[in-house]
Design a protein around this motif. Structure first.
Motif, PDB file in Angstrom:
ATOM      1  N   LYS A  17      85.515  35.149 -67.700  1.00 24.47           N
ATOM      2  CA  LYS A  17      85.462  34.608 -69.072  1.00 24.47           C
ATOM      3  C   LYS A  17      85.143  35.702 -70.086  1.00 24.47           C
ATOM      4  O   LYS A  17      85.717  35.741 -71.170  1.00 24.47           O
ATOM      5  CB  LYS A  17      84.446  33.457 -69.155  1.00 24.47           C
ATOM      6  N   ILE A  18      84.242  36.611 -69.699  1.00 23.83           N
ATOM      7  CA  ILE A  18      83.895  37.730 -70.599  1.00 23.83           C
ATOM      8  C   ILE A  18      85.129  38.614 -70.814  1.00 23.83           C
ATOM      9  O   ILE A  18      85.461  38.976 -71.939  1.00 23.83           O
ATOM     10  CB  ILE A  18      82.709  38.563 -70.028  1.00 23.83           C
ATOM     11  N   LEU A  19      85.815  38.944 -69.723  1.00 19.85           N
ATOM     12  CA  LEU A  19      87.008  39.804 -69.823  1.00 19.85           C
ATOM     13  C   LEU A  19      88.102  39.161 -70.670  1.00 19.85           C
ATOM     14  O   LEU A  19      88.823  39.829 -71.399  1.00 19.85           O
ATOM     15  CB  LEU A  19      87.565  40.088 -68.414  1.00 19.85           C
ATOM     16  N   GLN A  26      80.875  45.656 -72.512  1.00 14.64           N
ATOM     17  CA  GLN A  26      81.006  46.653 -71.440  1.00 14.64           C
ATOM     18  C   GLN A  26      80.392  46.091 -70.156  1.00 14.64           C
ATOM     19  O   GLN A  26      79.290  45.553 -70.177  1.00 14.64           O
ATOM     20  CB  GLN A  26      80.270  47.939 -71.839  1.00 14.64           C
ATOM     21  N   ILE A  27      81.118  46.199 -69.062  1.00 15.65           N
ATOM     22  CA  ILE A  27      80.614  45.707 -67.770  1.00 15.65           C
ATOM     23  C   ILE A  27      80.424  46.899 -66.846  1.00 15.65           C
ATOM     24  O   ILE A  27      81.320  47.715 -66.679  1.00 15.65           O
ATOM     25  CB  ILE A  27      81.604  44.703 -67.134  1.00 15.65           C
ATOM     26  N   ILE A  28      79.226  47.001 -66.252  1.00 15.33           N
ATOM     27  CA  ILE A  28      78.953  48.077 -65.294  1.00 15.33           C
ATOM     28  C   ILE A  28      78.565  47.425 -63.968  1.00 15.33           C
ATOM     29  O   ILE A  28      77.651  46.613 -63.919  1.00 15.33           O
ATOM     30  CB  ILE A  28      77.811  49.000 -65.782  1.00 15.33           C
ATOM     31  N   GLY A  29      79.301  47.746 -62.912  1.00 11.19           N
ATOM     32  CA  GLY A  29      78.984  47.195 -61.589  1.00 11.19           C
ATOM     33  C   GLY A  29      78.599  48.322 -60.656  1.00 11.19           C
ATOM     34  O   GLY A  29      79.213  49.387 -60.659  1.00 11.19           O
ATOM     35  N   MET A  30      77.543  48.098 -59.861  1.00  8.14           N
ATOM     36  CA  MET A  30      77.107  49.151 -58.937  1.00  8.14           C
ATOM     37  C   MET A  30      76.928  48.574 -57.542  1.00  8.14           C
ATOM     38  O   MET A  30      76.451  47.457 -57.391  1.00  8.14           O
ATOM     39  CB  MET A  30      75.788  49.756 -59.408  1.00  8.14           C
ATOM     40  N   SER A  31      77.311  49.344 -56.538  1.00 12.65           N
ATOM     41  CA  SER A  31      77.104  48.901 -55.165  1.00 12.65           C
ATOM     42  C   SER A  31      77.114  50.084 -54.222  1.00 12.65           C
ATOM     43  O   SER A  31      77.794  51.072 -54.459  1.00 12.65           O
ATOM     44  CB  SER A  31      78.194  47.920 -54.747  1.00 12.65           C
ATOM     45  N   ASN A  36      86.548  47.325 -50.391  1.00 14.38           N
ATOM     46  CA  ASN A  36      87.807  47.180 -51.143  1.00 14.38           C
ATOM     47  C   ASN A  36      87.572  47.274 -52.656  1.00 14.38           C
ATOM     48  O   ASN A  36      87.776  46.332 -53.402  1.00 14.38           O
ATOM     49  CB  ASN A  36      88.502  45.860 -50.772  1.00 14.38           C
ATOM     50  N   VAL A  37      87.156  48.454 -53.083  1.00 14.83           N
ATOM     51  CA  VAL A  37      86.821  48.681 -54.496  1.00 14.83           C
ATOM     52  C   VAL A  37      88.045  48.502 -55.393  1.00 14.83           C
ATOM     53  O   VAL A  37      87.932  48.032 -56.526  1.00 14.83           O
ATOM     54  CB  VAL A  37      86.221  50.101 -54.690  1.00 14.83           C
ATOM     55  N   GLU A  38      89.240  48.814 -54.859  1.00 17.02           N
ATOM     56  CA  GLU A  38      90.469  48.755 -55.673  1.00 17.02           C
ATOM     57  C   GLU A  38      90.684  47.348 -56.245  1.00 17.02           C
ATOM     58  O   GLU A  38      91.093  47.197 -57.398  1.00 17.02           O
ATOM     59  CB  GLU A  38      91.705  49.159 -54.845  1.00 17.02           C
ATOM     60  N   LEU A  44      88.356  43.943 -62.854  1.00 19.16           N
ATOM     61  CA  LEU A  44      87.506  44.295 -63.999  1.00 19.16           C
ATOM     62  C   LEU A  44      88.177  45.275 -64.964  1.00 19.16           C
ATOM     63  O   LEU A  44      87.570  45.680 -65.947  1.00 19.16           O
ATOM     64  CB  LEU A  44      86.183  44.898 -63.497  1.00 19.16           C
ATOM     65  N   GLN A  45      89.438  45.660 -64.645  1.00 21.72           N
ATOM     66  CA  GLN A  45      90.166  46.670 -65.442  1.00 21.72           C
ATOM     67  C   GLN A  45      89.261  47.881 -65.677  1.00 21.72           C
ATOM     68  O   GLN A  45      89.003  48.301 -66.808  1.00 21.72           O
ATOM     69  CB  GLN A  45      90.600  46.071 -66.795  1.00 21.72           C
ATOM     70  N   ALA A  46      88.734  48.396 -64.559  1.00 18.71           N
ATOM     71  CA  ALA A  46      87.630  49.361 -64.654  1.00 18.71           C
ATOM     72  C   ALA A  46      88.005  50.756 -64.186  1.00 18.71           C
ATOM     73  O   ALA A  46      88.914  50.951 -63.381  1.00 18.71           O
ATOM     74  CB  ALA A  46      86.467  48.852 -63.809  1.00 18.71           C
ATOM     75  N   GLU A  47      87.259  51.719 -64.701  1.00 13.40           N
ATOM     76  CA  GLU A  47      87.293  53.076 -64.159  1.00 13.40           C
ATOM     77  C   GLU A  47      86.433  53.061 -62.892  1.00 13.40           C
ATOM     78  O   GLU A  47      85.510  52.269 -62.791  1.00 13.40           O
ATOM     79  CB  GLU A  47      86.684  54.071 -65.160  1.00 13.40           C
TER      80      GLU A  47
END
Length: 602
Positions: A17-19, A26-31, A36-38, A44-47
């Motif tokens: 919904k945010i996207l 700005q969304i930052i995800g860490m793990s 399967n990061v791709e 997330l249309q992310a770098e």
């Protein structure tokens, strides 16, 4: 977490919904445990940035019988011999501790910290007690005063009660950590561990992913979580606790295994991490249907094409080729909307786009809006409506029990095993019986306001009772919002507001106003009330210096925080009342305006 059941589905819906609605957020995800990061990158249309850097080196070991092996990916079978465990065990100790846990922990404690992961909650408590039986009395002298303080604080937050296991283990610097503890107990024990007062935790796997409590050594009691064999990402999360940045130069993990599990463990340490998959469609009522109801309720997407377009942008949309075998995403979208319409939560409108093409749009019904506003699980919304409707026929207000029953969470009823046989001899709906039993627990809790005595009375873990109370307070608030949207339930609006407050604070009525203030829990509220601070106005006008002198164990920082929080709350309430006054005195926008003729003006 995004691949874990209903919470994964909720996280995915929120991000989608945010996207869809915001280009600037700005969304930052860490793990540390994603494979399967791709897929996530696309969703997330992310770098994507990755690093192998670890501030403290981690050494992984396996223990089979007396031998300890180092995990070595270059070795032929994935491990190389490191050392034999040097321990002088008596026959009694061999029987009690066949895995040599005492020897492994005494190599690091009390000067360094250690975590022992156990498969079950009961096993955590047993292992903590067993270790303490064989620790030397010298361990009791290490930071003795501070350990007594921990015991005293635990008693203070629990109305003088203390778990007998913790009473025996804390003097040795040892404690167990699992969901059977109340949140206050967990917080106190975690603080004591972080400051080195406690040096050993026996814990379940929940501590691995949820709490930042690192250790010099992490020991895995067995390669199992409950009866399930350990997954690679669970293993990585657990051993990831080893090594404290800025404190230790190295961290080490030791997985204890039996000969029969050797092959499976060697596969575990060498295989890649598990992939993470969307649960949006799998979690039917908490996932895709809740999503569609909120999309239409929030007017983010109201026609079939827009909703399908939204679905294509979800994590599930990205993985649809892998996850969908029999039906297409379009078919699932159409089916879910049809289900919501048949359930009476949505209504379909026809919009003629052209003569050849008919386009449908949807709007939310009154029941749908109530469900969406109350964030009610769609599996229970019609049951809730039916129960509230039936409740109106004969609402018993002699005590709170009937209202409590109506706000007892449905999903917790399936986890409850009532301690009565008489009801099962009759033909009674099991879910209703379980829910009634839980409402007795909650009713007793509101009367006694003591988790310990209720835990003893109903023979349930105090952590579970606290979860039930939190769940009931939350569900009561959901039911209140649900009723606000449905005119026929006007009577519940007045009643549930007060009940929600009682369930939220679970204290004597006179303490509730004080507990609305940040930093004031039950024990502190009692102290303040007994010292004459009986209302929000008393606290807002208090002098922090006087509070420090009057209230035991209150620091200057806490006193200032209490006073400023009370002032802010009072200010907010005054502003709300001021707005009401202005609203009452304002000329209504629909006030009839009649043109005055020139003659009348003259």
């Amino acid at each position: 977490m995004i691949g874990e059941g209903s919470r994964g589905a909720i996280l995915e819906m929120t991000l989608a919904k945010i996207l869809y609605t915001s280009e600037t957020t700005q969304i930052i995800g860490m793990s540390a445990t994603l494979n399967n990061v791709e897929d996530l990158q696309e969703f997330l249309q992310a770098e994507y940035y990755t690093s192998q850097f670890r501030p403290v080196e981690l050494k992984e070991y396996l223990k089979i019988n007396n031998a300890i092996y180092e995990v070595d990916c270059k070795a032929e079978n994935g491990m190389t011999f490191s050392r034999l465990l040097n321990c002088q065990y008596s026959d009694t100790l061999k029987k009690m501790d066949p895995d040599h846990l005492v020897a492994l922990v005494t190599e690091v404690i009390p000067n360094y910290s250690c975590l022992v992961f156990c498969p079950t909650k009961k096993n955590c408590e047993n292992v903590a007690e067993m270790i303490c039986k064989f620790l030397s009395k010298e361990h009791m002298k290490h930071r003795e005063k501070e350990k007594h303080e921990v015991i005293k604080n635990l008693k203070n937050i629990s109305s003088g009660n203390l778990c007998p296991v913790l009473k025996r283990t804390i003097p040795f610097g040892v404690a167990y950590h699992h969901s059977g503890l109340t949140s206050d107990e967990r917080k106190l024990l975690e603080e004591a561990y972080s400051t080195g007062v406690l040096c050993l935790f026996t814990c379940t796997s929940t501590l691995a992913a949820g709490v930042n409590l690192p250790a010099r050594r992490v020991i895995l009691r067995a390669p199992y979580v409950a009866k399930e064999f350990l997954k690679r990402n669970q293993y990585k999360q657990m051993i990831g606790r080893a090594g404290r940045a800025g404190i230790d130069s190295t961290g080490e993990s030791i997985l204890i295994l039996q000969e029969k599990d050797k092959q499976q463990v060697l596969e575990l340490i060498s295989r890649p991490l598990e992939n993470c998959y969307s649960h949006l469609v799998q979690e039917f009522t908490k996932g895709i249907q809740t999503l569609f109801l909120s999309l239409i309720g929030l007017k983010i997407a109201t026609n079939l094409d827009d909703i399908y377009h939204f679905m294509c942008g979800t994590f599930f949309g990205v993985q649809q080729k892998i996850l969908l075998k029999e039906k297409s995403l379009w078919e699932i979208t159409v089916e879910s909307l049809r289900y919501l319409t048949e359930k009476g939560l949505l209504q379909k409108d026809t919009i003629n786009k052209s003569e050849e093409e008919i386009q449908y749009s949807f709007h939310i019904t009154k029941l749908g809006r109530a469900t969406f506003k109350g964030t009610i699980d769609l599996a229970y919304c019609d049951i809730l409506y039916r129960d509230l409707k039936k409740g109106l026929e004969g609402l018993v207000l002699e005590s709170l029990l009937h209202l409590i029953y109506l706000t007892t969470p449905y999903d917790m009823a399936s986890q409850c095993v009532p301690d009565w046989m008489i009801y099962f001899r009759q033909k009674v709906d099991k879910d209703i019986v379980n829910r009634l039993y839980l409402s007795f627990v909650l009713y007793t809790l509101l009367k006694e306001t003591n988790i310990w005595s209720v835990s003893e009375k109903f023979n349930m873990p105090r952590g579970y009772i606290q979860s039930l109370l939190t769940g009931a307070a939350s569900f009561s608030s959901c039911v209140l919002h649900f009723c606000e949207e449905l005119e026929e339930f006007w009577v519940y609006r007045a009643l549930l507001g007060e009940l929600t407050k009682k369930l939220t604070y679970c204290v004597k009525a006179e303490l509730i106003p004080l507990m609305e203030v940040t930093g004031v829990l039950e024990g502190r509220a009692k102290q303040l009330y007994n010292a004459g601070y009986k209302s929000l106005m008393h606290l807002a006008n208090a002098n922090p210096e006087v509070l420090i002198r009057t209230i035991d164990h209150l620091s200057r920082r806490q006193a200032k925080q209490i006073v400023s929080s009370a002032k802010m709350l009072l200010h907010e309430k005054a502003e709300a009342l001021q707005e009401e006054v202005e609203e009452l005195l304002r000329l209504p926008p629909d006030f009839p305006s009649i043109e005055v003729s020139a003659a009348e003006k003259a």
